[in-house]
Write an enzyme that holds these catalytic residues in place. Structure first.
Site, short mmCIF file in Angstrom:
data_model
loop_
_atom_site.label_atom_id
_atom_site.label_comp_id
_atom_site.label_asym_id
_atom_site.label_seq_id
_atom_site.Cartn_x
_atom_site.Cartn_y
_atom_site.Cartn_z
N TRP A 175 5.91 -39.77 -22.68
CA TRP A 175 5.31 -39.74 -24.03
C TRP A 175 4.37 -40.84 -24.16
CZ3 TRP A 175 7.71 -37.29 -28.45
CH2 TRP A 175 7.23 -37.68 -29.73
N ASP B 281 8.78 -51.93 -26.64
CA ASP B 281 9.49 -52.70 -27.66
C ASP B 281 10.71 -51.96 -27.80
OD1 ASP B 281 9.42 -50.40 -29.93
OD2 ASP B 281 7.17 -50.82 -29.68
N GLY C 130 0.11 -47.43 -20.69
CA GLY C 130 1.01 -48.37 -19.99
C GLY C 130 1.96 -49.09 -21.11
N ASP D 24 -1.46 -36.11 -17.11
CA ASP D 24 -2.51 -35.65 -18.19
C ASP D 24 -3.41 -34.45 -17.59
OD1 ASP D 24 -4.23 -35.31 -20.30
OD2 ASP D 24 -4.98 -37.41 -20.09
N ARG E 152 -11.17 -43.85 -26.72
CA ARG E 152 -11.01 -42.80 -25.65
C ARG E 152 -11.60 -41.41 -26.26
NH1 ARG E 152 -6.05 -40.91 -21.76
NH2 ARG E 152 -7.12 -41.40 -19.79
N PHE F 51 -0.47 -53.22 -45.75
CA PHE F 51 0.76 -52.84 -46.31
C PHE F 51 1.11 -52.86 -47.84
CE2 PHE F 51 4.98 -53.75 -47.24
CZ PHE F 51 5.71 -52.82 -46.79
N GLU G 110 3.67 -45.11 6.75
CA GLU G 110 4.10 -45.35 5.48
C GLU G 110 4.86 -44.23 4.90
OE1 GLU G 110 0.08 -46.10 3.37
OE2 GLU G 110 0.12 -48.26 4.14
C1 GLA Z 1 -2.34 -43.46 -20.01
C2 GLA Z 1 -1.35 -43.47 -19.19
C3 GLA Z 1 -1.51 -43.21 -17.74
C4 GLA Z 1 -1.94 -41.76 -17.51
C5 GLA Z 1 -3.05 -41.63 -18.63
C6 GLA Z 1 -3.35 -40.08 -18.67
O1 GLA Z 1 -3.51 -44.35 -19.64
O2 GLA Z 1 -1.03 -45.03 -19.21
O3 GLA Z 1 -0.57 -43.47 -16.83
O4 GLA Z 1 -0.93 -41.21 -18.26
O5 GLA Z 1 -3.04 -41.96 -19.96
O6 GLA Z 1 -4.60 -40.08 -19.35
#
Ligand code: GLA
Length: 730
Positions: free
Chosen positions: A478, A535, A530, A368, A444, A281, A615
């Site tokens: 998002w 925040d 996840g 995705d 990734r 920074f 279920e």
């Molecule tokens: C992340 C998200 C998942 C899913 C994947 C898709 O890991 O946390 O829930 O949306 O991306 O690539």
């Protein structure tokens, strides 16, 4: 008045319902911290100040022959580096002449009604003018550089917010190498620090550690607030429990690099700081330019962690979260990710949707893989055009068909990313953050877009709004699936490269602001693999955040427990997923998965078509229960009844309505034993004088339930859950 200034003593007093914060314009106009803690009235706290001639702790020149006054010992509101306080500083400035010092002294102040804003960043807001703001102007003794400290007081909520601003009033360019948001000097007391560490798929693990001489700190240098450390901390006494004792919480309203920590000095005093991480920074400020820090939310509880959590839950739910879904019931969703991963077409998505509609689920979220040439996670990011090979009838047709089933439609985006194998990258390789002459770090197999660039944000806004306006889309997930690295912006000169992390974050906020303004009814669920960006700042744009990629109900007990200390239940995106669980291989009863997911914003993440009938019936019941208890869970008070890993063979929590007339008890057995003894759990937050009817017909008084508890008969079978309602009798 929540904020007062006494001209005679030059003391500022900030009062909330349960706390007092005091500071004074002290010797030589140094702004000195006096007190933050349980509410005190009728006294000024300057008697707490002390001084002593301490070797190697020098004295300001103005002190003359008085060797007892040292900045190295005195409590301060905003200490700067280089002028005699050797403890952790809040600010480091390189002046136009290359000198590295700033020494800010009080000049004037203003008390105004309402909450202050932080330019370009989220902040606690106040729609009803109930809060007040104290703005203090300080100046450097040599350069006249101006520092503005801001204090927001939310009296009823027991919250004080802080932020700072530096104005370059000098004649040349200054270089700001560090600027934190807050310093809290605690003159006395023995403290422990609670923080929330973790990793991908195991976020916000609570850790409580005694402070020691020196510094204990956590932080992120990843360009996100991170899975690894949450931008928050709690300072408490060793004796503090859920129900008793002093504790102070701090939550950073910012989603990128941060530093949070506490230093115990030579005199046993504790300094707590929080702000943007000073590593990587460096902000250049031309004459007339200003730098603003993000905000910190602070709260004090004199009655343990539960009250502290309630203070944070309320301020975040009511004064951070915005939009239609701040209070409106959020739709129960089904997300196709763990059902299909990348392997889907319109037909199998519609099959999931139709099954979901039959079971009462209210929204289908397409995750995705719907765009570009995205058949796995190696390509396509940035190409926000519908993949017509997978979805030949386009998204408009898919969303209409889903709507025709009575369900809303939601869509996944990962706007801040770019795959090298994408048309976007082929056209604009310089839009990715990369250091010239070096190969970037892939994660990734993707790179990060330079969100500091207007043209990048314009492209994303254009693409996203095009997609959002050509289909019926009610919700966006998002995502942000890597840590940032290779920090270099092709659009900034070399002397501004230290600004890139922060400028990228400001860019993300700007895009989110634009999008939420253009689509005010859109619900955004935040996500970063996840809960890697869980925040208070993201909650300003997305009232819920996918809490973790770990959907295992038993693992979620730990994750949701840690999350609950500062973040409200409504913020926690949580889904029932398939078993064996995809992350852990664990098998848990379907009902348990429902009970755990219900402690959040509820949904499903599995292929409903493969569920056995029994279920499916449980899905219907869970959906009905969630609707029935929605207000209680989202607007009621959350109580942790014990802690995972405390040696007991269960984890329990409850929700109690504001009027205490209704409660929901939840318990999950984490360790089943033979020949077991009954489990006793004491409830919390009930009306002691009320009589509560349990679902089994028993009527027990609130005081009995809270003081003696209830016994839960032993159950057999792994990971069983117990959930029941308690209702006060009229
Ligand atoms: C992340 C998200 C998942 C899913 C994947 C898709 O890991 O946390 O829930 O949306 O991306 O690539």
């Amino acid at each position: 008045m929540a904020i007062t200034y006494n001209e005679a003593t030059q003391i500022f007093t900030l009062q909330t319902a349960g706390s007092t914060y005091q500071m004074m314009v002290g010797r030589y106009n140094i702004l000195q911290h006096l007190y933050y803690g349980r509410k005190v009235e009728g006294s000024t706290m300057d008697y707490l100040l002390w001084s002593s001639d301490s070797g190697f702790s020098g004295n300001p020149y103005e002190a003359g022959s008085d060797r007892t006054f040292s900045l190295d010992i005195q409590p301060q509101e905003y200490p700067s580096a280089g002028v005699g306080d050797y403890r952790t500083s809040c600010i480091e400035v390189v002046n136009p002449d290359g000198t590295r010092a700033a020494d800010f002294r009080y000049v004037s102040h203003e008390i105004t009604a309402g909450a202050y804003k932080v330019t370009g960043m989220p902040a606690v807001y106040d729609e009803n003018g109930e809060s007040s703001t104290l703005t203090i102007l300080m100046k450097d003794v040599a350069t006249d550089l101006e520092l503005v400290l801001k204090y927001g007081v939310f009296e009823k909520e027991d919250v004080i917010t802080r932020a700072a601003e530096l104005r370059n009033t000098a004649k040349g360019t200054i270089s700001l190498e560090k600027m934190l948001s807050v310093c809290l000097d605690m003159g006395f007391g023995e403290w422990e620090m609670i923080h929330f560490h973790g990793r991908h798929a195991m976020e916000r693990q609570m850790e409580r550690t005694p402070l020691c001489h020196g510094t204990v700190s956590v932080g992120s240098r990843r360009g996100t607030s991170s899975h690894h450390h949450n931008p928050s901390l709690i300072l408490c006494t060793p004796q503090t429990t859920e129900d008793a004792g002093d504790c102070y919480g701090m939550a950073f309203v910012y989603s990128s690099n941060f530093l949070a920590g506490a230093e115990v000095d030579q005199m046993g005093q504790t300094r707590v700081v929080m702000g943007i991480h000073p590593e990587n920074f460096c902000f250049r400020l031309e004459p007339g330019e200003t730098f603003e820090t993000p905000q910190v939310i602070m709260s004090y509880s004199g009655s343990g962690f539960t009250q502290l959590s309630h203070n944070f839950h309320r301020i975040i739910s009511d004064h951070i979260c915005r939009g239609k879904y701040k209070y409106a019931r959020r739709p129960i969703l089904i997300n196709n990710w763990e059902a299909t991963y990348f392997n889907f077409d319109e037909e199998n998505i519609l099959k999931i949707a139709s099954q979901a509609a039959d079971l009462g689920i209210e929204m289908l979220v397409l995750d995705d893989g719907w765009f570009g040439k995205r058949n796995d996670d190696n390509s396509g990011l940035g190409d926000w055009y519908v993949n017509l090979e997978k979805l030949p009838a386009n998204l408009s047709s898919l969303s209409e068909k889903v709507n025709a089933m009575g369900m809303k439609f939601g869509l996944w985006f990962e706007p801040e990313m770019i795959s090298e194998d994408s048309d976007l990258y082929r056209a604009h390789p310089d839009w990715a953050l990369q250091i010239p002459g070096r190969k970037p770090n892939r994660s990734r197999f993707q790179l990060v877009l330079d969100m500091s660039r207007q043209e990048v944000r314009d492209y994303l806004f254009e693409r996203m709004s095009d997609i959002l306006s050509h289909a019926h889309i009610d919700y966006v997930k998002w995502d942000m699936n890597r840590s940032m690295c290779d920090i270099y912006s092709a659009s900034l000169p070399k002397e501004k490269q230290g600004e890139v992390y922060h400028r990228c974050m400001l860019g993300v906020y700007e895009l989110l602001e634009r999008l939420t303004a253009a689509f005010p009814d859109l619900m955004i669920e935040g996500c970063s693999g996840g809960g890697g960006r869980f925040d208070a700042a993201m909650l300003y744009y997305s009232p819920q955040i996918w809490c973790s990629d770990d959907t295992d109900a038993i693992e979620r007990l730990d994750i949701q427990y840690g999350t609950s200390f500062l973040y409200p239940v409504g913020a926690v995106g949580s889904h029932v997923s398939a078993c064996p669980n995809h992350q852990t291989g664990r098998i848990t009863p379907f009902a348990t998965r429902g009970v755990v997911a219900m402690a959040g914003s509820f949904g499903y993440e599995l292929d409903l078509n493969t569920l056995p009938e029994e279920e499916k019936e449980q899905v219907k019941k869970q959906v009905a229960d969630y609707k029935k208890y929605y207000e209680l869970v989202h607007q009621g008070d959350y109580y942790r009844l014990n802690a995972p890993g405390d040696g007991k063979e269960f984890v329990a929590w409850s929700f109690v309505s504001a009027d205490k007339k209704q409660a929901l008890f939840n318990l999950v057995i984490t360790h089943v034993r033979a020949n077991n003894k009954p489990i006793f759990v004491k409830l919390k937050g009930l009306d002691a004088s009320a009589k509560y009817r349990l679902e089994d017909g028993r009527v027990i008084s609130g005081s009995a339930l809270m003081n003696a508890g209830i016994s839960i008969p032993s159950v057999s079978g792994e990971f069983r859950a117990i959930q029941f309602e308690l209702k006060a009798e009229e």
